[in-house]
Design an enzyme around this catalytic site. Sequence first.
Site, short mmCIF file in Angstrom:
data_model
loop_
_atom_site.label_atom_id
_atom_site.label_comp_id
_atom_site.label_asym_id
_atom_site.label_seq_id
_atom_site.Cartn_x
_atom_site.Cartn_y
_atom_site.Cartn_z
N HIS A 1 1.09 -1.94 0.05
CA HIS A 1 -0.05 -0.23 -0.09
C HIS A 1 0.98 1.22 0.14
O HIS A 1 0.44 1.61 -0.67
CB HIS A 1 -0.78 -0.04 1.39
N GLU A 2 2.15 1.57 0.92
CA GLU A 2 2.81 2.31 0.92
C GLU A 2 3.83 2.76 -0.50
O GLU A 2 3.22 3.74 -0.83
CB GLU A 2 3.43 2.35 2.61
N HIS B 1 1.80 4.53 -3.32
CA HIS B 1 1.56 5.62 -3.32
C HIS B 1 3.32 6.15 -3.85
O HIS B 1 2.60 7.25 -3.85
CB HIS B 1 1.97 5.88 -1.37
N GLU C 1 -6.12 6.78 -0.93
CA GLU C 1 -6.05 5.43 -0.14
C GLU C 1 -6.84 4.82 -0.82
O GLU C 1 -5.79 3.51 -0.96
CB GLU C 1 -6.50 5.88 1.37
#
EC number: 3.4.24.-
Length: 305
Positions: free
Chosen positions: A140-141, A144, A215
Amino acid sequence: MQSRFWSDRRLTFRMGITLFLLGLLYVGFVAALVALLKSWILVVVIVALIFGAQYWFSDRVALFAMRGRVVEPDEYPGLHGVVDRLSAMADMPKPVVAVSDMEMPNAFATGRNPDHAVVCVTTGLLRRLEPAELEGVLAHELSHVAHKDVAVITVASFLGVIAGLIVRFAFYSELFGGGRRDQNTLIVFAAVMGVSAAVYTLSFLLIRALSRYRELAADRAAALLTGRPSALAAALTKVTGDIARIPTKDLRTAQAFNAFYFTPAFGAEPGLSRFFATHPSLEERVAQLGRISAELGEAATPGKI
């Protein structure tokens, strides 16, 4: 270099629109600065210095504020191993790996581009998550970073930061020097504060709207890269529940960085303030991951790394 993370055109479009609308606000904002400081040169120097500092040193500022430190592979081999594997899977440069000695379970990514990025996790997160869950959070990070929305959020927040500083400067300048000012000067100060407050409010709302969508985009990209949406959903549920049990006083410092976190540092559901929240609700995120899991035909039990 294009990573293998799932491309999200809607995210790219929203980032472009947000930056465009924020750019329009600069017209009125710069005019307010000039009216206050009476010097185009001074305005350019101040804006350039603060923007440059935020853009080039945002990763260091975030790590310092959250007590993060860069760690080497021999210190955290398991963590580095996961980041190595995900970076290879995504075909992107490996970011700097950092750890924050905090009980609050969370993670964040920062940096101006994929070649100058940092991924940081808290010790509280490392203690709580299973390997597959940690992989989902780190994916997930990394998404980004790959989508470049970390850099966009950093740039977008710049205008609001400057506007907030101008409001404070104008307020204290008037507070301590008001007796020596004529009526015209008071009108200028009032106009400056009004414009700056409006700019801050509009930028705040635009950034929050973009943050909530990014997100969801990161959840989708991470789930598709790892092929384990249920592991990410389990991590979300576990981290959100554990944060609710962290004392409020321990969350106050972290809340200033909510827009960068995996999940917001709130002790409870924010109620009506969810419309101004940096993240979508847990229910919305888990529901999306459930749909992706069904599409992939994933088993209900997360796999092991």
